[in-house]
Design a protein around this motif. Structure first.
Motif, PDB file in Angstrom:
ATOM      1  N   ARG A 815      -1.669  -4.811   7.226  1.00 49.82           N
ATOM      2  CA  ARG A 815      -0.797  -3.453   7.686  1.00 49.82           C
ATOM      3  C   ARG A 815      -0.510  -2.526   6.437  1.00 49.82           C
ATOM      4  NH1 ARG A 815       4.057  -6.531  11.206  1.00 49.82           N
ATOM      5  NH2 ARG A 815       2.842  -7.603  12.580  1.00 49.82           N
ATOM      6  N   TRP A 816      -0.309  -3.048   5.315  1.00 48.90           N
ATOM      7  CA  TRP A 816       0.275  -2.269   4.441  1.00 48.90           C
ATOM      8  C   TRP A 816      -0.424  -2.065   3.013  1.00 48.90           C
ATOM      9  CZ3 TRP A 816       3.919  -0.107   7.153  1.00 48.90           C
ATOM     10  CH2 TRP A 816       4.643  -0.828   8.013  1.00 48.90           C
ATOM     11  N   SER A 817      -1.494  -2.787   3.027  1.00 52.69           N
ATOM     12  CA  SER A 817      -2.466  -2.791   1.716  1.00 52.69           C
ATOM     13  C   SER A 817      -2.830  -1.498   1.409  1.00 52.69           C
ATOM     14  CB  SER A 817      -3.602  -3.756   1.664  1.00 52.69           C
ATOM     15  OG  SER A 817      -4.360  -3.625   0.575  1.00 52.69           O
ATOM     16  N   SER A 818      -2.695  -0.939   0.187  1.00 49.29           N
ATOM     17  CA  SER A 818      -3.350   0.265  -0.259  1.00 49.29           C
ATOM     18  C   SER A 818      -4.478   0.269  -1.184  1.00 49.29           C
ATOM     19  CB  SER A 818      -2.109   0.807  -1.110  1.00 49.29           C
ATOM     20  OG  SER A 818      -1.742   0.202  -2.054  1.00 49.29           O
ATOM     21  N   LEU A 860     -11.359   6.581  -1.941  1.00 50.02           N
ATOM     22  CA  LEU A 860     -12.047   7.162  -3.278  1.00 50.02           C
ATOM     23  C   LEU A 860     -11.161   8.036  -3.983  1.00 50.02           C
ATOM     24  CD1 LEU A 860     -14.085   6.843  -5.359  1.00 50.02           C
ATOM     25  CD2 LEU A 860     -15.436   8.502  -3.920  1.00 50.02           C
ATOM     26  N   ARG A 861     -10.578   8.979  -3.232  1.00 49.75           N
ATOM     27  CA  ARG A 861      -9.858  10.068  -3.887  1.00 49.75           C
ATOM     28  C   ARG A 861      -8.222   9.521  -4.393  1.00 49.75           C
ATOM     29  NH1 ARG A 861     -11.844  13.039   0.590  1.00 49.75           N
ATOM     30  NH2 ARG A 861      -9.752  12.533   1.835  1.00 49.75           N
ATOM     31  N   GLU A 862      -8.206   8.436  -3.533  1.00 47.83           N
ATOM     32  CA  GLU A 862      -6.563   7.829  -4.033  1.00 47.83           C
ATOM     33  C   GLU A 862      -6.925   7.111  -5.224  1.00 47.83           C
ATOM     34  OE1 GLU A 862      -2.769   6.618  -4.019  1.00 47.83           O
ATOM     35  OE2 GLU A 862      -3.790   8.314  -3.331  1.00 47.83           O
ATOM     36  N   ILE A 863      -7.917   6.396  -5.585  1.00 46.42           N
ATOM     37  CA  ILE A 863      -8.141   5.632  -6.727  1.00 46.42           C
ATOM     38  C   ILE A 863      -8.485   6.538  -7.809  1.00 46.42           C
ATOM     39  CG2 ILE A 863      -9.986   3.933  -7.753  1.00 46.42           C
ATOM     40  CD1 ILE A 863     -10.475   2.712  -5.098  1.00 46.42           C
TER      41      ILE A 863
END
Length: 1011
Positions: A815-818, A860-863
């Motif tokens: 549910r919550w994994s980023s 990818l952008r978040e990483i």
């Protein structure tokens, strides 16, 4: 098999190809090939390629075509078909025009470069027999006599001698031999030639049987370090045979000596061998050519000058009556070592050296290009080594070696020369001798002057393996070595300590309190008074312990001095000796195994971290003498030992609290011992950076596993029953990647799974109690480096529960994994606790960290955003970004994020990427074609260097740091020296170069920024 080159198949691009192969006059080379082909002499493509690897391809081609022209077609084919010969022949012909001319005159000699024999060193006896047969003498005759003394005999001697030179050059120029082996074989070859010359001389002296004549090699011949072309220095000693008059015998011996010199020095159609120089004899050229043994001894006892004893250091019987030669050495050698006790001995040698230099510099315009006599030349090395030998060799007979390199090594081992200084001198000496050999091989002429012609310099550079800029690289390398030699010569040759040591009575020549203070200052101790107190405490008295220390300490002081912190090393040595000095095995170890003492000195004077470990358990010194003992122990052996300690405490003590604490204390003692083992292996260069990380991870895993079992035992005893749940500890971060450093925390997550029918709240409470107890046990004060357990990579970080059920992890990740949590799971390894639960946890997280479709553009952008944020926010304020080995540009983080991004994108389809190891992931990415091999090498090298630097800083300082040291001089120097760099600037430059390259790769691969 490659096709022969002919004019009919000449490609239009031949000139270009020749230029690319390294020919400087490709047009001329093409014409030579065409002319030879017209006469039926062809060169195969393989041979042409081999010529391109020669130092001077143009010279090699010319000589090769002359040789081929002297051979018939089958021989030409056989020559060019021999793969080994295609390496050796161009190597020789590209350096030596003289040996090329020899082959043109004696074309059959090419076979000494072919077959298995081409790389086999001849026995000195075989050399002697070969040259004796060349002059028609019987090698089996105790006093062989040549057939005659004709020009033909001398020509034959020279032809066979040069055939052996050709054989030697083929091995020398292809790296089969080092410079010391080459020089030794040249000396053996010269000895054989002297024996053959003496056989020739006997044909001219009918009364030769009236005397015994020994030829004593001096200088480089005596030291078995001869050049390709050099005067051969000798001294002649003779004795009458029984029943013969001494005067007549000496007259015959003088004629024999003169005949020998002519046989070697006379000019013939094959040239001369070399000059035989007897000027080092008593009274020089003014004295008789030959003396009896008694006459020699009388001269040296009464009249000899200081420099003459220095010359006798290298005296060695080389030809003639070897028994008489041995008697000469036995009689004269003791006088050499007594000479150093003279009141002005050191001053005389130093003054003579100054006079020689002043005379040379006034006389020679090319002083700065002199390899032998110029500043920073070979003589600087030899004079420094010989003076140190003469001064210290009175009391230390191990220093009485004839060879320069061997003597330098012995001086270093004895502590009389710092190890870095000895290494610098040895490296420079080998380089200068190599260059000297290359110069002399070209024309087989005696020369020691570096040319200024670019073509000659290019040949020298290429012969030394320099290809990018042979002239510039060679010049810089030569000048750097010359500067090193001159600096160290001034430091060692004119060291004030030498005078004090030379003036000591022989019985006091070992370290004494009076001489110690001077030597301590010279060796670099910053607190010589304190060091002297330590020495006196260790050596005073008549005990067995004091006697061993008096023998050992003079050597150890040099070892301390060659390490970064001599004062700390001596203090640590005293503390260890105080703790173990009365222990019988320790005394035997000091007496019988010098390796232990040398390694102890290096460790104590290099590493606060290892010293602290040793002082807490000084008996660990026992492992220093054996390389196998310094290799990391297998994981299973460590685990069995740790769990056995837990079981013993559980069985012996029913107090749950004390049982758990005692068990973990025993395991932490095991960890302390293993940390010392690993750190010493690291400091001594016995294990590489990857092995260090794996070994540190293994001992951390074992420690946590044992602590977990101790905690479970305690909680179960308190609950009076088994746990209602199973527990696994998941290694994360560097711990999970098997990349722990000496100061790393152990990042973990705790997972539990209630047993069927268990109350979930009770199971949660029990699991939490176990986790907290485990952390408490590992955090208790103890005499060992702490192992901090960090659980902050768990879901929700510090805000989340310390322990979760497997189902809770599954719900959270679904549910919550980023993206960052999926990235963090790349290094998750459930290796501690319940194995079956660990297997299930791994099955749960594999689809998250290795997603079937890779990662989305948004992820990818978040990483990338997280990486950029980390770079801007997590670096400590005010630090130099480029010197931060973890978070700085091109540091560990850059490399690891590249590897992890490739794993997130491709691990589902590339099995090799399913690893928690950074280096293994990079290797898999390269193998799968996801990362350019050059980029992979750049990233791996940068990661290894940064990791080594961080580990070394911890070893040196005893505390962790991510910054390269720049402020504290002693620490900066220590880190630099432990890492093996010549200077701190070299370390910084190397790190910055690696980091720049890694950053460029990271920006291209991770951020998609084009170069």
């Amino acid at each position: 098999m490659s096709e022969p080159w002919t004019s009919e198949r000449r490609p239009s691009s031949l000139t270009g190809r020749l230029a690319r192969l390294g020919f400087t006059d490709a047009g001329r080379a093409e014409r030579l090939l065409a002319e030879a082909a017209a006469e039926g002499v062809t060169v195969t493509d393989a041979m042409l390629d081999a010529l391109g690897g020669a130092a001077d391809p143009d010279l090699a081609l010319s000589s090769l075509l002359r040789l081929l022209g002297e051979l018939d077609a089958p021989e030409r084919a056989a020559l060019q078909a021999d793969e080994g010969l295609r390496r050796r022949l161009p190597a020789v012909l590209g350096v030596s025009a003289a040996l090329g001319e020899h082959l043109a005159r004696h074309p059959g000699d090419w076979r000494v470069l072919s077959g298995d024999g081409a790389i086999q060193a001849p026995d000195p006896r075989d050399l002697r027999d070969s040259l004796l047969r060349a002059v028609g003498a019987d090698p089996a005759d105790p006093a062989p006599t040549a057939a005659d003394a004709s020009t033909e005999t001398l020509v034959a001697l020279r032809a066979v001698y040069r055939r052996h030179l050709l054989h030697l050059a083929g091995r020398d120029l292809t790296g089969v031999l080092d410079v010391g082996e080459v020089a030794a074989e040249l000396a053996d070859l010269a000895s054989a030639a002297l024996e053959a010359g003496l056989a020739v001389a006997r044909t001219e002296v009918p009364e030769a049987d009236s005397c015994r004549l020994a030829v004593i090699g001096m200088g480089k011949c005596g030291g078995r370090e001869l050049n390709y072309v050099s005067d051969v220095d000798v001294i002649f000693v003779a004795e009458p045979r029984p029943g013969h008059d001494e005067t007549e015998a000496l007259r015959a011996a003088s004629r024999l000596a003169s005949g020998l010199m002519r046989a070697c020095s006379a000019s013939t159609p094959e040239g001369a061998l070399w000059e035989v120089d007897a000027a080092l004899r008593p009274e020089g050229k003014a004295g008789p050519l030959v003396r009896t043994l008694a006459s020699h001894r009388a001269y040296y006892e009464r009249w000899a000058k200081t420099w003459e004893f220095q010359a006798l250091l290298k005296a060695r019987p080389v030809a003639g009556d070897m028994e008489l030669g041995a008697d000469y050495i036995d009689a004269i050698a003791p006088l050499v070592w007594k000479a150093a006790a003279g009141e002005e001995f050191v001053e005389d040698i130093q003054a003579m050296r100054r006079r020689v230099e002043e005379h040379l510099y006034k006389r020679t315009e090319e002083t700065d290009r002199q390899l032998k006599l110029g500043p920073g030349g070979l003589r600087d090395v030899e004079f420094a080594v010989q003076l140190l030998q003469l001064v210290h060799g009175r009391a230390d007979e191990t220093l009485r070696s004839r060879g320069t390199l061997e003597a330098l090594s012995l001086l270093s081992e004895g502590g009389y020369v710092g190890r870095d200084d000895a290494a610098g001198l040895a490296s420079a000496y080998r380089f200068l001798r190599n260059v000297e050999h290359l110069l002399q091989l070209h024309r087989l002429r005696r020369t020691h002057t570096v040319p200024d012609d670019p073509a000659d310099l290019r040949r020298l550079g290429r012969a030394l393996g320099l290809r990018t800029d042979p002239v510039g690289e060679f010049t810089r390398l030569w000048r750097r070595h010359a500067r090193t030699v001159r600096t160290l010569h001034e430091k060692l040759f004119y060291r004030p300590l030498l005078r004090a040591v030379a003036r000591l009575p022989e019985e006091e020549a070992r370290l004494t309190p009076e001489a110690a203070r001077t030597r301590l200052v010279a060796l670099g101790f910053t607190d010589p008074a304190g060091a002297l107190r330590h020495i006196q405490a260790l050596t005073s008295g008549v005990s067995r312990r004091a006697a061993i220390q008096r023998t050992l300490l003079p050597v150890m002081l040099g070892w301390f001095a060659s390490a970064p912190d001599p004062d700390a090393g001596l203090l640590g040595f005293r503390q260890v000796s105080d703790a173990l000095g009365t222990t019988p095995w320790y005394l035997r170890l000091l007496r019988d195994d010098v390796t232990v003492a040398e390694r102890m000195a290096k460790v104590l004077a290099s590493s606060r971290y290892a010293t602290d470990l040793l002082l807490r358990a000084p008996e660990a010194v026992a492992i220093l003498g054996n390389d196998a003992e310094l290799a990391p122990r297998p994981f299973e052996a460590l685990l069995n030992e740790a769990l056995a300690a837990v079981r013993r405490r559980e069985d012996d003590d029913r107090d749950a609290h004390a049982s758990a604490e005692d068990a973990v204390a025993a395991v932490r003692g095991l960890r302390r011992r293993e940390l010392f083992r690993i750190s010493v292996g690291d400091l001594l260069g016995l294990i590489d950076v990857r092995t260090v990380g794996e070994a540190l991870t293994d001992i951390a895993t074992v420690t946590i596993e044992a602590a977990l079992q101790a905690a479970i035992n305690k909680i179960e005893m308190e609950r009076r029953g088994p746990l209602p749940t199973r527990i696994t500890v998941v290694a994360m971060g560097r711990f999970g990647g098997r990349e722990l450093g000496y100061g790393s925390d152990a990042d973990v997550m705790f997972v539990h799974d209630p047993l069927p029918g268990a109350d979930e709240r009770d199971a949660q409470n029990a699991a939490h109690a176990v986790a907290e107890e485990m952390r408490r046990l590992l955090s208790r004060p103890a005499p060992d480096p702490p192992l901090q357990i960090d659980p902050n990579l768990r879901p929700e970080g510090k805000a989340g529960p310390l322990v979760r059920t497997l189902a809770s992890y599954e719900a959270y990740y679904s549910r919550w994994s980023s993206p960052w949590e999926a990235q963090a799971l790349l290094r998750a390894d459930p290796v501690i606790g319940d194995a079956e639960l660990g297997h299930r946890f791994r099955a749960l997280i594999d689809p998250i960290r290795w997603p079937r479709d890779g990662i989305s553009d948004a992820a990818l952008r978040e990483i990338r955003r997280l990486k950029a944020r980390m770079e801007s926010e997590r670096l400590p304020h005010g630090v130099e970004r480029r010197l931060h080995t973890k978070l700085g540009p091109g540091g560990l983080s850059d490399v690891e994020w590249v590897a992890q991004l490739l794993q997130l994108q491709h691990a589902h389809e590339v099995a090799g990427l399913r690893t928690t190891s950074t280096l293994a992931a990079l290797d898999a990415a390269v193998e799968a074609g996801l990362l350019d091999p050059a980029d992979g090498e750049v990233l791996s090298s940068a990661w290894k260097l940064a990791t080594r630097i961080r580990g070394t800083m911890m070893l040196v300082r005893g505390k962790a740091s991510d910054l390269l040291p720049t402020d504290h001089h002693r620490e900066r120097t220590a880190v630099t020296r432990v890492l093996g760099y010549p200077g701190t600037g070299d370390l910084l430059e190397d790190y910055r170069r690696h980091a720049r390259r890694a950053r460029r790769v990271m920006e291209r691969v991770f951020y998609g920024i084009s170069d």
